[in-house]
Write a protein that holds these residues in place. Structure first.
Motif, PDB file in Angstrom:
ATOM      1  N   LYS A  35      79.139 -69.129  48.385  1.00 32.08           N
ATOM      2  CA  LYS A  35      77.896 -69.237  47.617  1.00 32.08           C
ATOM      3  C   LYS A  35      76.744 -69.701  48.525  1.00 32.08           C
ATOM      4  CE  LYS A  35      76.098 -70.765  43.271  1.00 32.08           C
ATOM      5  NZ  LYS A  35      76.396 -71.240  41.953  1.00 32.08           N
ATOM      6  N   ALA A  36      77.021 -70.657  49.403  1.00 28.28           N
ATOM      7  CA  ALA A  36      75.997 -71.121  50.343  1.00 28.28           C
ATOM      8  C   ALA A  36      75.580 -69.996  51.283  1.00 28.28           C
ATOM      9  CB  ALA A  36      76.510 -72.327  51.134  1.00 28.28           C
ATOM     10  N   LEU A  37      76.549 -69.200  51.744  1.00 33.10           N
ATOM     11  CA  LEU A  37      76.216 -68.085  52.633  1.00 33.10           C
ATOM     12  C   LEU A  37      75.375 -67.026  51.923  1.00 33.10           C
ATOM     13  CD1 LEU A  37      79.530 -67.624  54.632  1.00 33.10           C
ATOM     14  CD2 LEU A  37      77.347 -68.484  55.474  1.00 33.10           C
ATOM     15  N   TRP A  38      75.639 -66.800  50.637  1.00 30.24           N
ATOM     16  CA  TRP A  38      74.817 -65.859  49.879  1.00 30.24           C
ATOM     17  C   TRP A  38      73.372 -66.345  49.802  1.00 30.24           C
ATOM     18  CZ3 TRP A  38      75.253 -61.015  48.957  1.00 30.24           C
ATOM     19  CH2 TRP A  38      76.504 -60.440  48.811  1.00 30.24           C
ATOM     20  N   TRP A  39      73.174 -67.639  49.575  1.00 31.61           N
ATOM     21  CA  TRP A  39      71.809 -68.172  49.506  1.00 31.61           C
ATOM     22  C   TRP A  39      71.111 -68.049  50.858  1.00 31.61           C
ATOM     23  CZ3 TRP A  39      68.977 -68.687  45.468  1.00 31.61           C
ATOM     24  CH2 TRP A  39      69.558 -68.957  44.234  1.00 31.61           C
ATOM     25  N   ILE A  40      71.832 -68.336  51.930  1.00 32.68           N
ATOM     26  CA  ILE A  40      71.246 -68.218  53.270  1.00 32.68           C
ATOM     27  C   ILE A  40      70.876 -66.768  53.560  1.00 32.68           C
ATOM     28  CG2 ILE A  40      71.759 -68.434  55.730  1.00 32.68           C
ATOM     29  CD1 ILE A  40      73.430 -70.917  54.983  1.00 32.68           C
ATOM     30  N   ALA A  41      71.760 -65.833  53.196  1.00 33.43           N
ATOM     31  CA  ALA A  41      71.475 -64.414  53.416  1.00 33.43           C
ATOM     32  C   ALA A  41      70.257 -63.975  52.616  1.00 33.43           C
ATOM     33  CB  ALA A  41      72.699 -63.576  53.036  1.00 33.43           C
ATOM     34  N   LEU A  42      70.115 -64.475  51.405  1.00 33.72           N
ATOM     35  CA  LEU A  42      68.962 -64.126  50.576  1.00 33.72           C
ATOM     36  C   LEU A  42      67.662 -64.654  51.187  1.00 33.72           C
ATOM     37  CD1 LEU A  42      68.106 -62.829  47.887  1.00 33.72           C
ATOM     38  CD2 LEU A  42      68.339 -65.074  46.855  1.00 33.72           C
ATOM     39  N   ILE A  43      67.685 -65.860  51.701  1.00 37.76           N
ATOM     40  CA  ILE A  43      66.495 -66.441  52.336  1.00 37.76           C
ATOM     41  C   ILE A  43      66.110 -65.649  53.580  1.00 37.76           C
ATOM     42  CG2 ILE A  43      65.673 -68.475  53.578  1.00 37.76           C
ATOM     43  CD1 ILE A  43      67.294 -70.153  51.536  1.00 37.76           C
ATOM     44  N   VAL A  44      67.108 -65.277  54.397  1.00 29.77           N
ATOM     45  CA  VAL A  44      66.830 -64.490  55.602  1.00 29.77           C
ATOM     46  C   VAL A  44      66.255 -63.125  55.238  1.00 29.77           C
ATOM     47  CG1 VAL A  44      67.946 -63.312  57.546  1.00 29.77           C
ATOM     48  CG2 VAL A  44      68.506 -65.687  57.031  1.00 29.77           C
ATOM     49  N   LEU A  45      66.790 -62.517  54.186  1.00 30.69           N
ATOM     50  CA  LEU A  45      66.270 -61.218  53.739  1.00 30.69           C
ATOM     51  C   LEU A  45      64.815 -61.326  53.300  1.00 30.69           C
ATOM     52  CD1 LEU A  45      66.790 -58.237  53.026  1.00 30.69           C
ATOM     53  CD2 LEU A  45      67.466 -59.025  50.757  1.00 30.69           C
ATOM     54  N   VAL A  46      64.473 -62.369  52.566  1.00 32.36           N
ATOM     55  CA  VAL A  46      63.092 -62.555  52.104  1.00 32.36           C
ATOM     56  C   VAL A  46      62.157 -62.769  53.293  1.00 32.36           C
ATOM     57  CG1 VAL A  46      61.580 -64.146  50.859  1.00 32.36           C
ATOM     58  CG2 VAL A  46      63.698 -63.370  49.801  1.00 32.36           C
ATOM     59  N   VAL A  47      62.579 -63.572  54.264  1.00 32.99           N
ATOM     60  CA  VAL A  47      61.742 -63.809  55.451  1.00 32.99           C
ATOM     61  C   VAL A  47      61.551 -62.504  56.225  1.00 32.99           C
ATOM     62  CG1 VAL A  47      61.709 -64.967  57.698  1.00 32.99           C
ATOM     63  CG2 VAL A  47      62.305 -66.246  55.639  1.00 32.99           C
ATOM     64  N   TRP A  48      62.624 -61.726  56.364  1.00 36.77           N
ATOM     65  CA  TRP A  48      62.521 -60.455  57.073  1.00 36.77           C
ATOM     66  C   TRP A  48      61.578 -59.499  56.362  1.00 36.77           C
ATOM     67  CZ3 TRP A  48      64.058 -55.399  55.799  1.00 36.77           C
ATOM     68  CH2 TRP A  48      63.998 -54.495  56.850  1.00 36.77           C
ATOM     69  N   LEU A  49      61.690 -59.419  55.039  1.00 35.41           N
ATOM     70  CA  LEU A  49      60.810 -58.523  54.280  1.00 35.41           C
ATOM     71  C   LEU A  49      59.351 -58.973  54.360  1.00 35.41           C
ATOM     72  CD1 LEU A  49      62.964 -57.741  51.131  1.00 35.41           C
ATOM     73  CD2 LEU A  49      62.336 -56.189  52.972  1.00 35.41           C
ATOM     74  N   LEU A  50      59.120 -60.280  54.290  1.00 29.75           N
ATOM     75  CA  LEU A  50      57.744 -60.770  54.405  1.00 29.75           C
ATOM     76  C   LEU A  50      57.154 -60.443  55.770  1.00 29.75           C
ATOM     77  CD1 LEU A  50      57.914 -64.240  52.634  1.00 29.75           C
ATOM     78  CD2 LEU A  50      56.680 -62.201  51.877  1.00 29.75           C
ATOM     79  N   GLY A  51      57.929 -60.625  56.813  1.00 32.20           N
ATOM     80  CA  GLY A  51      57.454 -60.279  58.154  1.00 32.20           C
ATOM     81  C   GLY A  51      57.174 -58.795  58.281  1.00 32.20           C
ATOM     82  N   PHE A  52      58.021 -57.982  57.700  1.00 33.38           N
ATOM     83  CA  PHE A  52      57.824 -56.533  57.741  1.00 33.38           C
ATOM     84  C   PHE A  52      56.545 -56.140  57.013  1.00 33.38           C
ATOM     85  CE2 PHE A  52      58.601 -52.231  56.097  1.00 33.38           C
ATOM     86  CZ  PHE A  52      58.844 -51.573  57.298  1.00 33.38           C
ATOM     87  N   VAL A  53      56.331 -56.726  55.830  1.00 31.49           N
ATOM     88  CA  VAL A  53      55.142 -56.395  55.034  1.00 31.49           C
ATOM     89  C   VAL A  53      53.879 -56.865  55.733  1.00 31.49           C
ATOM     90  CG1 VAL A  53      53.930 -56.958  52.890  1.00 31.49           C
ATOM     91  CG2 VAL A  53      56.337 -56.303  52.825  1.00 31.49           C
ATOM     92  N   PHE A  54      53.882 -58.101  56.256  1.00 29.13           N
ATOM     93  CA  PHE A  54      52.676 -58.611  56.910  1.00 29.13           C
ATOM     94  C   PHE A  54      52.365 -57.835  58.180  1.00 29.13           C
ATOM     95  CE2 PHE A  54      53.436 -62.821  54.673  1.00 29.13           C
ATOM     96  CZ  PHE A  54      52.458 -62.566  53.750  1.00 29.13           C
ATOM     97  N   ARG A  55      53.397 -57.385  58.902  1.00 32.44           N
ATOM     98  CA  ARG A  55      53.163 -56.635  60.118  1.00 32.44           C
ATOM     99  C   ARG A  55      52.608 -55.247  59.792  1.00 32.44           C
ATOM    100  NH1 ARG A  55      51.710 -57.868  65.026  1.00 32.44           N
ATOM    101  NH2 ARG A  55      52.574 -56.494  66.578  1.00 32.44           N
ATOM    102  N   ALA A  56      53.111 -54.636  58.713  1.00 38.21           N
ATOM    103  CA  ALA A  56      52.615 -53.321  58.315  1.00 38.21           C
ATOM    104  C   ALA A  56      51.172 -53.426  57.830  1.00 38.21           C
ATOM    105  CB  ALA A  56      53.505 -52.737  57.229  1.00 38.21           C
TER     106      ALA A  56
END
Length: 55
Positions: free
Chosen positions: A22-43
């Motif tokens: 469960k902790a790993l799922w939360w960490i993966a979700l946070i990393v995904l959100v950070v990656w998507l935000l970086g992708f959107v801001f860079r675009a």
């Protein structure tokens, strides 16, 4: 007595594994959100084909 200890030990191991997953799922979700935000801001920045991360 021994089967009871084995069952309790198995329950403890499964509880620990469930908590870790469960902790790993939360960490993966946070990393995904950070990656998507970086992708959107860079675009939105119009940086062309450059990558937003350093590595």
């Amino acid at each position: 007595m021994v089967p009871l200890l084995v069952v309790l030990l198995l329950a403890l191991i499964l509880f620990g594994a469930g908590f870790a997953l469960k902790a790993l799922w939360w960490i993966a979700l946070i990393v995904l959100v950070v990656w998507l935000l970086g992708f959107v801001f860079r675009a939105a920045e119009g940086g062309g084909r450059r990558r937003w991360y350093r590595w």
